[in-house]
Write a protein that holds these residues in place. Sequence first.
Motif, short mmCIF file in Angstrom:
data_model
loop_
_atom_site.label_atom_id
_atom_site.label_comp_id
_atom_site.label_asym_id
_atom_site.label_seq_id
_atom_site.Cartn_x
_atom_site.Cartn_y
_atom_site.Cartn_z
N ALA A 179 0.81 -1.22 0.00
CA ALA A 179 0.00 0.00 0.00
C ALA A 179 0.84 1.27 0.00
O ALA A 179 0.48 2.27 -0.65
CB ALA A 179 -0.93 -0.01 1.21
N LYS A 180 1.98 1.26 0.68
CA LYS A 180 2.80 2.47 0.78
C LYS A 180 3.91 2.53 -0.27
O LYS A 180 4.71 3.47 -0.27
CB LYS A 180 3.39 2.57 2.19
CG LYS A 180 2.34 2.79 3.28
CD LYS A 180 3.00 2.97 4.64
CE LYS A 180 1.94 3.22 5.72
NZ LYS A 180 2.57 3.40 7.06
N ASP A 181 3.98 1.54 -1.15
CA ASP A 181 5.02 1.51 -2.17
C ASP A 181 4.77 2.57 -3.24
O ASP A 181 3.62 2.85 -3.61
CB ASP A 181 5.08 0.15 -2.86
CG ASP A 181 5.76 -0.91 -2.01
OD1 ASP A 181 6.53 -0.54 -1.11
OD2 ASP A 181 5.53 -2.10 -2.26
N ALA A 182 5.86 3.12 -3.76
CA ALA A 182 5.81 3.99 -4.94
C ALA A 182 7.05 3.69 -5.77
O ALA A 182 8.18 3.74 -5.26
CB ALA A 182 5.77 5.46 -4.54
N PHE A 183 6.85 3.37 -7.03
CA PHE A 183 7.96 3.01 -7.91
C PHE A 183 8.02 3.96 -9.09
O PHE A 183 7.00 4.37 -9.64
CB PHE A 183 7.79 1.58 -8.43
CG PHE A 183 7.93 0.52 -7.36
CD1 PHE A 183 9.18 0.13 -6.92
CD2 PHE A 183 6.80 -0.07 -6.80
CE1 PHE A 183 9.31 -0.85 -5.93
CE2 PHE A 183 6.92 -1.04 -5.81
CZ PHE A 183 8.18 -1.43 -5.38
N HIS A 184 9.25 4.30 -9.49
CA HIS A 184 9.42 5.10 -10.69
C HIS A 184 9.21 4.25 -11.94
O HIS A 184 8.78 4.76 -12.97
CB HIS A 184 10.82 5.72 -10.72
CG HIS A 184 11.03 6.77 -9.67
ND1 HIS A 184 11.34 6.44 -8.36
CD2 HIS A 184 10.95 8.12 -9.73
CE1 HIS A 184 11.47 7.57 -7.66
NE2 HIS A 184 11.23 8.59 -8.47
N LEU A 185 9.53 2.97 -11.83
CA LEU A 185 9.34 2.08 -12.97
C LEU A 185 9.26 0.64 -12.53
O LEU A 185 9.76 0.26 -11.48
CB LEU A 185 10.46 2.26 -14.01
CG LEU A 185 11.91 2.06 -13.56
CD1 LEU A 185 12.33 0.61 -13.69
CD2 LEU A 185 12.84 2.94 -14.39
N THR A 186 8.59 -0.16 -13.34
CA THR A 186 8.64 -1.61 -13.21
C THR A 186 9.22 -2.16 -14.51
O THR A 186 9.10 -1.55 -15.56
CB THR A 186 7.24 -2.24 -12.98
OG1 THR A 186 6.49 -2.23 -14.20
CG2 THR A 186 6.49 -1.50 -11.89
#
Length: 313
Positions: A179-186
């Motif tokens: 829930a708290k994750d934020a990614f610039h890219l996968t």
Amino acid sequence: MKASRMATKTKLHPRNQHSEGYDFARLVAQTPELEAFTTRNPRGETTIDFKDVSAVRMLNRALLKTHYNIEFWDIPSGYLCPPIPGRVDYIHYLADLLADSNNQDIPRGPHIKALDIGTGASLVYPLTGQSEYGWSFTGVDIDAGALKSARQICEFNNLKIALRRQDNPENTFSGVIKAKDAFHLTMCNPPFHASKEKASKGTQRKWSNLGKGHSEQRNFGGQNAELWCPGGEIRFIARMVEQSTEFAQQCLWFTSLVSKKDNLQPLHRILGKARVADYKVVEMAQGQKTSRFIAWTYIKKNQRSSFAKGAET
């Protein structure tokens, strides 16, 4: 035997350290064990026998040590042994993609967060991406053996790479993005065969191209889950797109390699139905081979810079 540079040039990304070919003198100096696997091609250049599984593994070990400061690297028998130069190209083009949302400046450092779906026993993308750009990686896999190997590589090299197990083979992002994750890219190198039989036929074509003839062995290895899944590449990526909508505001760019150019048209329709804000096809050339990846985002262009800054915290 005196080692030398293999002169054949490739069409890799301009920042790719392997664009001038393999510098065997430098590689052998860093990893002396490689010299036993070197040979001469008909032009008198130093190379290795790419049909030899052990030679390919040793070459990778030397490349990772020489160019990416990885002191220890190995994988269990039977797992995919990736060709390093082509894999690193994906990383460099992803850096360009991020630069497009950052005033053409490549973002570097641990605040840039990347999620590697199907990271594998080799951990090749986190290893090279962290070395080249200092990004923070989270690697995901469904295979316990692959994750065990990846953890050993991290421990031996004192690397901070997060690893997560995907318990449901029908899921890609669900169950691993928190829930708290934020990614610039996968990123993802999906299994591209639709069945074990088609994977075997692909193996035979590769051996034939290498002049080996019939063999059940794969020169670059690979477990079944690494090579094929029901429905093949299209179904796998379609499932990624479907699940990405749930995490639309937690990732700037979702990406995946696409092995077959013919798959782009149906993927275009799938992305259209998902109502993405933007969609790109990025082509990459490795020697005589052309590969590509697709990238999609739900973040509008005028909001991407602020998303990137928000993901830093």
